[in-house]
Design an enzyme around this catalytic site. Sequence first.
Site, PDB file in Angstrom:
ATOM      1  N   GLY A 390      13.506  42.237  44.108  1.00 43.13           N
ATOM      2  CA  GLY A 390      12.679  42.988  43.158  1.00 43.13           C
ATOM      3  C   GLY A 390      13.278  44.341  42.846  1.00 43.13           C
ATOM      4  O   GLY A 390      12.566  45.326  42.658  1.00 43.13           O
ATOM      5  N   SER A 392      14.875  45.480  40.250  1.00 45.34           N
ATOM      6  CA  SER A 392      15.059  45.887  38.851  1.00 45.34           C
ATOM      7  C   SER A 392      14.022  46.893  38.372  1.00 45.34           C
ATOM      8  O   SER A 392      14.186  47.496  37.313  1.00 45.34           O
ATOM      9  CB  SER A 392      15.026  44.657  37.941  1.00 45.34           C
ATOM     10  OG  SER A 392      13.789  43.972  38.077  1.00 45.34           O
ATOM     11  N   GLY A 396      11.429  48.588  44.319  1.00 43.15           N
ATOM     12  CA  GLY A 396      12.783  48.121  44.606  1.00 43.15           C
ATOM     13  C   GLY A 396      13.847  48.985  43.966  1.00 43.15           C
ATOM     14  O   GLY A 396      14.863  49.311  44.599  1.00 43.15           O
ATOM     15  N   TYR A 534      -3.284  36.424  46.807  1.00 45.80           N
ATOM     16  CA  TYR A 534      -2.272  37.423  47.164  1.00 45.80           C
ATOM     17  C   TYR A 534      -2.297  37.753  48.651  1.00 45.80           C
ATOM     18  O   TYR A 534      -1.264  37.721  49.325  1.00 45.80           O
ATOM     19  CB  TYR A 534      -2.526  38.687  46.326  1.00 45.80           C
ATOM     20  CG  TYR A 534      -1.599  39.833  46.643  1.00 45.80           C
ATOM     21  CD1 TYR A 534      -0.246  39.772  46.312  1.00 45.80           C
ATOM     22  CD2 TYR A 534      -2.073  40.984  47.261  1.00 45.80           C
ATOM     23  CE1 TYR A 534       0.606  40.832  46.595  1.00 45.80           C
ATOM     24  CE2 TYR A 534      -1.231  42.052  47.544  1.00 45.80           C
ATOM     25  CZ  TYR A 534       0.106  41.966  47.215  1.00 45.80           C
ATOM     26  OH  TYR A 534       0.943  43.008  47.503  1.00 45.80           O
TER      27      TYR A 534
END
Length: 666
Positions: A390, A392, A396, A534
Amino acid sequence: MSYFVTGATGFIGRHLVEELLDHREGDIFVLVRPGSRGRIDSLIRRWDTDRVIPVEGDLGTPGLGVAATWIKANAGQIDHFFHLAAIYDLTADDATNDAMNVDGTRHALALAGRVDAGCFHQVSSVAAAGDYRGTFDETMFAEGQHLSSPYHRTKYESEAIVRDEATVPWRVYRPAIVVGHSETGAMDKVDGPYYFFPALKLLRDNLPAWLPLVGVDLGDTNVVPVDYVAKAMDHLAHLPGRDGEAFHLVNPEPQSVVETIGLFCAAAGAPRFATPIDRRVTASKLLPRPLRPSTMVGAFVRSGPIQLLLDQTIGRAGIPAEVVAHTSFTTVFESRRTEEALAGSGIAVPDLESYARTLWGYWEDNLDETTGRSSTNRAALEGKHVVITGASSGIGLVTALKVAQCGGIPVLVARGKEKLEETKALIEQRGGQAHVFPCDLSDLEAIDALCAQMAAELPSIDFVINNAGRSIRRSLRLSYDRFHDFERTMQLNYFGAIRLVMGLMPAMQKQKSGHIVNVSSIGVQTNPPRFSAYVASKAALDSWSNVVASEVVGNGITFTNIHMPLVRTPMIAPTKLYDKFPTISPAQAADILIRAMVDRPHEINTALGNVGAIAHTVAPKAAFRVLNMAYHVFPDSAAAKGQTADGGTRESEQIMLAKVFKGIHW
């Protein structure tokens, strides 16, 4: 129509070029040193244009060192010559300021004369007013003002050169303190108020936001965003009949230094400063000027012994003593003529309050270097390969920048290669290293190929950060026909994460070291309603890691599970009620990840998360009653219902609960 721009790769310069590209026609020639072509070429690619044409030369050479053939070919063709190349640094010495600001202006003016430019546009500064006391309007210049630093002196002298020596028409622009873009926060260096941001971060990280701090009335400052400066210059430069004028690109309303700091404190989540004495008393005629706090403090910090002391104290913390001495203005800059010239254009200075948080967020994510200054962080991360999923955006991305700051080598993993390459280029531009491995982490076979490639190409795999994730906020009653929500969430948050760790485990066992950091959720401890998909996926990853940790610890491989509170990332954007909730920033979350890699604890929890876990153990019935109340106060989002707007019928109750239970995903 053609333009010539010096300083086009600088902060104001590149924003001005963008304005010219967007609103004007014709070629834009930009001065570039032979050894600096890479930077302008990169900007031209980003602008996707063939209208920007580099012209080789040097600010320190007579006539800017531009070739005679170019001058001959373009004589009489340059309508507007913008001179922005200069040094904007209060800490620079006399020689540097003279070479860049004075000699550079004279060389630029000479070239403008040789090509018979239609108008020479000099970007000066309000610093040209020096320490003038009182109101300084656009018609004023040589008023006997004291020039207290090499920067102030050379900005005055360079403007004088234009006024006295120009052989072509001219216009002068005097910006105040220029900060980042009001919409994006973009800034290219630490300057002005940014020098104080690390101190505000320190206050935020160590003191509660509600704690009032005592401040002193330090007078007024004047801050404007770079997008206003660029837009105003573009508009003013093209108005007919304004040659020979100066324009003040300032905030028409002076901003109190304490109030300005307070806005940035609020943006950071730090305690705010309050002045015990009303400034209507301290700044009015009731108190003689020499006895006003701003005057006394200014004289005190500008004295030689105190400047030396400041250099040896706060100077070592990155705050130059010279900057402290110029935190406020003795001058009030009138901008009536400039405002009249801009009337009807829609160009005006935005309220600092409307974009202070944007400026802070950009600094925290991109310019904060405090993480890299820590010798402990560098010792733990220097030369280490850190796999970040992650990478991008959000947590992250910022984590990758902080790892590179500490001398680590981020291994960037995400689905979109283009964004990863942009992050890699940014890290390399700052002197770091990074690797890019695009991968769809919901595709288990793609993960297997990724692990094989990384094991073959990387000399070591020292850290793995399972950051990529999918969050779904939807009640069970809306999920009866959406079992795919649970499958997709488990696929990325659980199966994808453990597939990656299992694929890299042989390499870590072979090197007898490695640390895995799982970005879990405070929801695992508190079990908030509507997050069944989640929270279950994060709880599964927690449990798997806890079991595996006991099997591999003998091989030097360890785990940290971070029960992260609510973070302001694109992942929570669909739930609009979060816009008003207290959240931590991606940079704060990244700092937690750095701590996890440096200290390697088994868990990192918040105090509220621990309270929630204890409540579920000690008083489960009461805990579920509270959660059921929250279930009714916080409805399903519009996105969960498949609608376009949220209903907000119980907004006050929602905000109250969000503040009481700060960080929980409601």
